[in-house]
Design a protein around this motif. Structure first.
Motif, PDB file in Angstrom:
ATOM      1  N   SER A  31       0.853  -1.190   0.000  1.00  0.00           N
ATOM      2  CA  SER A  31       0.000   0.000   0.000  1.00  0.00           C
ATOM      3  C   SER A  31       0.883   1.231   0.000  1.00  0.00           C
ATOM      4  O   SER A  31       2.060   1.166   0.368  1.00  0.00           O
ATOM      5  N   TRP A  37      -4.065   3.631  -1.769  1.00  0.00           N
ATOM      6  CA  TRP A  37      -4.021   2.555  -2.746  1.00  0.00           C
ATOM      7  C   TRP A  37      -3.396   1.334  -2.086  1.00  0.00           C
ATOM      8  O   TRP A  37      -2.390   1.436  -1.382  1.00  0.00           O
ATOM      9  N   SER A  38      -3.981   0.180  -2.322  1.00  0.00           N
ATOM     10  CA  SER A  38      -3.419  -1.043  -1.759  1.00  0.00           C
ATOM     11  C   SER A  38      -3.700  -2.202  -2.704  1.00  0.00           C
ATOM     12  O   SER A  38      -4.581  -2.127  -3.571  1.00  0.00           O
ATOM     13  N   GLY A  78      -0.678   6.125  -6.790  1.00  0.00           N
ATOM     14  CA  GLY A  78      -0.751   4.670  -6.804  1.00  0.00           C
ATOM     15  C   GLY A  78       0.097   4.008  -7.859  1.00  0.00           C
ATOM     16  O   GLY A  78      -0.127   2.848  -8.204  1.00  0.00           O
ATOM     17  N   ASP A  83      -1.751  -4.494  -8.088  1.00  0.00           N
ATOM     18  CA  ASP A  83      -3.203  -4.606  -8.135  1.00  0.00           C
ATOM     19  C   ASP A  83      -3.675  -5.642  -7.112  1.00  0.00           C
ATOM     20  O   ASP A  83      -2.894  -6.158  -6.312  1.00  0.00           O
ATOM     21  N   GLN A 433      -2.291   4.959 -11.120  1.00  0.00           N
ATOM     22  CA  GLN A 433      -3.639   4.424 -11.264  1.00  0.00           C
ATOM     23  C   GLN A 433      -4.673   5.540 -11.205  1.00  0.00           C
ATOM     24  O   GLN A 433      -5.717   5.465 -11.843  1.00  0.00           O
ATOM     25  N   ALA A 434      -4.362   6.581 -10.437  1.00  0.00           N
ATOM     26  CA  ALA A 434      -5.353   7.606 -10.126  1.00  0.00           C
ATOM     27  C   ALA A 434      -5.863   8.328 -11.370  1.00  0.00           C
ATOM     28  O   ALA A 434      -7.050   8.638 -11.479  1.00  0.00           O
ATOM     29  N   LYS A 468      -0.979   1.001 -15.209  1.00  0.00           N
ATOM     30  CA  LYS A 468      -0.547   2.345 -14.819  1.00  0.00           C
ATOM     31  C   LYS A 468      -0.338   3.174 -16.092  1.00  0.00           C
ATOM     32  O   LYS A 468       0.002   2.660 -17.159  1.00  0.00           O
TER      33      LYS A 468
END
Length: 473
Positions: A31, A37-38, A78, A83, A433-434, A468
């Motif tokens: 994380s 995010w984790s 992230g 994932d 990721q965001a 990503k």
């Protein structure tokens, strides 16, 4: 679940010390530091050399397992988090912390990707040099992460981003081969400059394992001022005045809204307001020079005098010593942490042309306040390069979860406004990721296709930090 045989191959590649198996130690790798995010992982490996990185990447490739490169894990999007599938391998560079060489004559330093930024600064200083990248997380972020996101920080105005500060790279490619581009040359006109493909790529094209970075002469004198302003336009006007008079001595020009400063005054240890009156905006200005007695205080005071004559500045103070300089920077650098005490923080990292900042701020503020009456807008950043951190806190006494639930809507307001001023929705934090999917609405489609083509050339099986940067088709 780890594929049969992979654990043994990874252990063979990195040894027992490089394979993390203790569940109590895994959390920090799975994380990010904000717990925003984790994910899960088939394994976490910590190679100690470039050859070990290559062996890990090669083994994962042959098993069809994706690799997630990770540095200091201080990112905000992230980009270094696996994932939820549990089938990815986290490859941490935190054991690769060697300063391989310092060349004061060539003004270069060669370091491994896991070296913490502050350690690079200190190694340069020990040789009478300066490595100018400076970030709030410099005590924990690593050079690999700085390269992967093309970090900027407070010195971009004079020294540029990591792209400008990097001369050469060493990279492990997705098939396990090693590209040795560790050249300390400032002129090398022999074709494509490959290093720029990996800088800002967030580990999606390969694993950066080392870099040759530029050094500069050490700074021996500084002058720092805290200036109160009535508007964002006044900040842009002040920037023009100081830049015209001080030239390259201008190394820092940071803007902060009153809401930003209020949070620091409320929650920052020892923070105090420098003026009797409340002002809408503040700027921290810093000049620096390699001469020990460059007369910078007088130069800065002359610039401020012009600002007062033109009714640009409302009030100002020039720091009278190192303690006061630290206090001024504390007001700027304490904003992000102070905001955490005020509930959820919706963070945005955007850039627009410097000349567009006043119009952008006015339009975006108006749209956000219409959407959420009472919203607290925490705007601050590096105004000299057009980069604003446009963070949002919920209205007082409102519900945290309800505010978080509107994150996408509010981000769209910020991003739509940014786009209307020909700006970028990510100035220095990356996409991770965001912003992976939302970028498709703000970047030209053909540009994205070119990026995908590069990704497919280097990583045709999509095993290098998948999910990503590039949006799904």
């Amino acid at each position: 679940m780890t594929p049969p045989g992979l654990t043994g191959r990874l252990r063979e590649a990195v040894g027992d010390a490089g394979l993390v198996t203790d569940p109590g130690q895994l959390g920090g790798y799975l994380s990010d530091w904000r717990n925003a995010w984790s994910g899960a992982a088939a394994a976490v490996v910590r190679p100690g050399s470039t050859d070990e990185v290559a062996a890990v990447v090669r083994a994962c490739g042959e098993e069809g397992i994706a690799v997630v490169p990770q540095g200091g894990n201080t990112g905000l999007c992230g980009g270094a988090v696996p994932d939820a599938s549990g089938r990815q391998v986290v490859l941490s560079l935190d054991r690769m912390r060697r300063v391989r060489a310092v060349d004061p004559v060539n003004q270069t330093i060669t370091v491994e990707a896991g070296v913490v930024l502050q350690a690079v600064q200190e190694a340069a200083a020990a040789e009478g040099c300066l490595f100018p990248l400076s970030l709030g997380s410099e005590g924990s972020c690593t050079i690999g992460g700085n390269l992967s996101t093309n970090a900027g920080g407070t010195g971009v105005l004079r020294y540029g981003t990591m792209r400008d500060l990097t001369l050469g790279l060493e990279v492990v490619l997705p098939d396990g081969r090693i590209w040795n581009g560790l050249r300390g040359l400032r002129k090398d006109n022999t074709g494509y400059d490959l290093k720029h493909l990996f800088i800002g790529a967030e580990g999606t094209l390969g694993v950066v394992t080392a870099a040759v970075l530029k050094l500069f002469p050490a700074v021996r004198s500084r002058a720092t001022a805290w200036v109160a302003l009535g508007s964002a336009q006044a900040a842009v006007d002040l920037f023009g005045i100081v830049r015209a008079l001080c030239g390259d001595r201008l190394t820092g020009f940071e803007i902060m809204s009153r809401q930003s400063v209020d949070f620091v005054l409320r929650h920052g240890s020892g923070a105090r307001d420098l003026f009797g009156a409340v002002h809408p905006w503040y700027v921290l200005v810093e000049l620096s020079d390699t001469l020990p007695d460059a007369g910078l205080d007088g130069l800065l005071e002359a610039a401020l005098a012009q600002a007062f004559e033109r009714d640009v500045a409302a009030d100002a103070v020039v720091a009278a010593g190192s303690a006061q300089v630290a206090a001024l920077w504390g007001l700027r650098e304490g904003i992000s942490e102070a905001q955490n005490f005020e509930g959820p923080s919706l963070k945005h990292d955007v850039t627009v042309p410097v000349s567009s900042i006043p119009g952008f701020v006015e339009r975006t503020d108006r749209a956000l306040r219409a959407a959420v009456p009472g919203i607290r807008i925490v705007t601050y950043g590096h105004i000299g390069d057009g980069n604003l951190h446009y963070n949002l806190s919920r209205p007082v006494d409102s519900d945290d979860d309800a505010f978080r639930g509107r994150a996408d809507e509010l981000s769209r307001i910020v991003y739509d406004s940014t786009s209307s001023f020909d700006g970028s929705i990510s100035a220095e934090h990356g996409l991770g990721q965001a912003k992976r999917d939302v970028i498709a609405d703000y970047k030209d489609g053909y540009e994205l296709e070119l990026m995908r083509s590069i990704k497919e050339l280097f990583d045709p099986r999509n095993l290098m930090n998948p999910g990503k940067v590039l949006p799904a088709r």
